[in-house]
Design an enzyme around this catalytic site. Structure first.
Site, mmCIF file in Angstrom:
data_model
loop_
_atom_site.group_PDB
_atom_site.id
_atom_site.type_symbol
_atom_site.label_atom_id
_atom_site.label_comp_id
_atom_site.label_asym_id
_atom_site.label_seq_id
_atom_site.Cartn_x
_atom_site.Cartn_y
_atom_site.Cartn_z
ATOM 1 N N HIS A 19 0.422 -1.027 -0.176
ATOM 2 C CA HIS A 19 -0.085 0.000 -0.138
ATOM 3 C C HIS A 19 1.123 1.599 -0.206
ATOM 4 O O HIS A 19 0.327 2.312 -0.600
ATOM 5 C CB HIS A 19 -1.092 -0.411 1.277
ATOM 6 C CG HIS A 19 -1.850 -1.189 0.864
ATOM 7 N ND1 HIS A 19 -2.983 -0.823 0.651
ATOM 8 C CD2 HIS A 19 -2.111 -2.207 1.253
ATOM 9 C CE1 HIS A 19 -3.823 -2.046 1.481
ATOM 10 N NE2 HIS A 19 -3.195 -2.802 1.520
ATOM 11 N N ASP A 131 -6.443 5.887 1.438
ATOM 12 C CA ASP A 131 -6.154 4.201 0.653
ATOM 13 C C ASP A 131 -7.417 3.907 1.015
ATOM 14 O O ASP A 131 -8.082 4.081 2.052
ATOM 15 C CB ASP A 131 -4.966 3.583 1.578
ATOM 16 C CG ASP A 131 -5.003 1.789 1.192
ATOM 17 O OD1 ASP A 131 -4.048 1.528 0.715
ATOM 18 O OD2 ASP A 131 -5.809 1.316 2.134
#
Ligand code: UDP
Length: 495
Positions: A19, A131
């Site tokens: 991520h 995210d």
């Protein structure tokens, strides 16, 4: 001048390399377009003694943390702002899903995140990019009022299209997904198998919140996942609660490392790259299972036997086999594996010169782009898949957990950049299968065809990122849409 530059704040949460890496890559894209970009990292509250948390001192070692440190070092022009650790909540004895524990942990940092966002002068704060799973940060950013908030999806459009159907699927309305085929249940895997467990109950709200921002930046390019992208843009195809439609979808990828930065900065090259230099062109099978994936000892022995039987050269990243999974294990770096104890006696000696085993970590993007690398045995993490595509390397798909199982279906299906390995679903890929698939991808006609298809995908990826290409246009559209939102806010037309 610089003082007038607008700043984008990017929030990957505690997501690990899969991520933080693409988020840092996205930050680079903003820099190229004349913006400042700051990635906000959270220092996990994992320490050897509780006294480390007295006064919440930031630990100087955090950015040396192997994994995030490597990412930060690979992006010297991006700013990284570290929110110092808070004492961890009492997780002892909790049987909550580790993913939910992480979300609970993240929530504690809301005030620190808000304080940081407020420290950026409002006129300069361009947008906040969060995210997909760090939904608390979406709330924090939205509460500032008037700042465009965007979701970043690091797992590709196909997985997203399946994920956002989950609430409907869980509610028993198996509609939609016509573009994606008939097996959404199979694809969504774990998440639908146990609808009563805590993770499945929490997921619909998390996914929903992630899709309530001003837009969704997806790490993919349109032609790679055209059916999924079409599905995401078709309100009849995606069924969301309340008949809502998705915000705009911007396919801006592939956002992957070019594997060059360390060398460009004159740093010492990783040993395994020097080793690759001495190997024949297109001769190496590269095996790597992501930033967290590791295999049990029994499986390691099957790989050894399969590789030896194939007679092919290999570069293999081996991690310490999993212990009992808990939050600490997920957030911590596991210890370095003891290769002599893990691998069969004599393997390392017998294969010296033709095979290299690396402990825990290799610079994957650079390895994949090395001319000696011929094939990639991958756990199908989305970043790994994109890096394989961007390097034009055919893949042998060996998913371990989570959406990797879906990714495998897409990689070996529509995308046609890989071939599945048999056996992982039953828990063991046998030596014979390893040998057979290595031979297939290295020697067989099928392997040659696969290589040609991946090469064509790499070409598409490169064209997409060039001026006038689909990803380049998507990013320009995103910037222009964000500007429209900012202007309408400035005029007081708050939506
Ligand atoms: N990675 C790497 N070396 C390793 C393992 C992983 O450079 O030994 C990088 C890899 O290139 C990718 C990321 O870590 O960019 C892993 O992301 P992915 O989505 O593939 O899998 P995850 O780690 O999230 O399961």
């Amino acid at each position: 001048g610089d003082s007038l530059k607008q700043t984008v704040v990017l929030c990957p949460g505690i997501g690990g390399a899969g991520h933080v890496g693409p988020m840092a890559q996205l930050a680079e894209l903003f820099l190229e377009h004349g913006y400042d970009a700051t990635v906000v990292l959270i220092e996990p509250p994992i320490s050897s003694s509780d006294s480390d948390f007295a006064g919440s001192r930031p630990s100087v070692s955090f950015l040396e943390h192997q994994l995030l440190g490597r990412i930060a070092a690979a992006h010297p022009s991006v700013s990284f702002h570290v929110l110092p650790p808070l004492p961890p909540p009492d997780f002892a004895g909790s049987d909550e899903h580790p993913f939910l524990l992480v979300l609970r942990l993240l929530r504690r940092y809301n005030e620190r995140l808000e304080a940081f966002l407020r420290s950026v002068p409002r006129a300069r704060l361009h947008s906040v990019v969060v995210d997909q799973f760090y939904v608390q940060a979406i709330d924090v950013a939205a509460a500032l009022g008037g700042v465009p908030v965007y979701t970043f999806v690091s797992s590709g459009a196909s997985a997203l299209a399946v994920f956002i159907q989950i609430p409907a699927l869980l509610a028993g309305r198996q509609t939609g997904l016509k573009e994606l085929g008939d097996t959404p249940l199979e694809l969504a895997g774990d998440l639908l198998e146990h609808p009563e467990d805590d993770m499945c109950r929490a997921m619909p709200d998390i996914l929903k919140r992630g899709m309530e921002t001003h837009g969704v930046l997806v790490n993919t390019f349109e032609s790679l996942e055209s059916r999924a992208v079409q599905a995401l843009r078709d309100p009849l195809s995606i069924s969301l609660p309340g008949g809502r439609v998705l915000p705009p979808i911007y396919c801006v990828g592939p956002l992957v490392g070019n594997g060059k930065s360390a060398r460009d900065r004159g740093e010492e090259r990783a040993e395994c790259l020097a080793w690759l230099d001495a190997q024949p062109e297109r001769s190496i099978v590269f095996l790597c299972f992501g930033s967290m994936g590791s295999l049990p000892e029994e499986q390691l022995r099957e790989i050894v036997a399969g590789l030896e039987a194939s007679g092919r050269r290999s570069l293999w990243v081996v991690r310490t086999p999993p212990g009992r999974a808990d939050l600490k294990k997920i957030l911590e770096q596991r210890g370095e594996p003891d290769l002599d104890a893990l691998l069969p006696e004599g393997f390392l000696e017998r294969t010296r010169g033709r095979g290299l085993v690396v402990r825990s970590w290799a610079p994957q993007a650079a390895v994949l782009r090395h001319p000696a690398t011929a094939a990639f045995v991958t756990h199908c993490g989305w970043n790994s898949a994109l890096e394989g595509v961007a390097a034009g390397v055919p893949m042998l798909c060996w998913p371990l957990y989570a959406e990797q199982l879906m990714n495998k279906v897409f990689m070996a299906g529509d995308m046609s950049v890989g071939v599945g390995m048999e056996g992982y679903a039953a828990g063991l890929v046998g030596a014979g299968e390893v040998e057979a698939k290595v031979r297939l991808v290295m020697d067989a006609e099928q392997g040659r065809e696969l290589r040609a298809r991946v090469a064509a995908r790499r070409e598409e990826a490169e064209v997409g990122l060039m001026l006038g290409g689909s990803s380049q246009r998507a990013f320009a559209q995103f910037l222009s849409d964000a500007e429209t939102i900012r202007e309408s806010r400035a005029l007081g037309q708050v939506k």
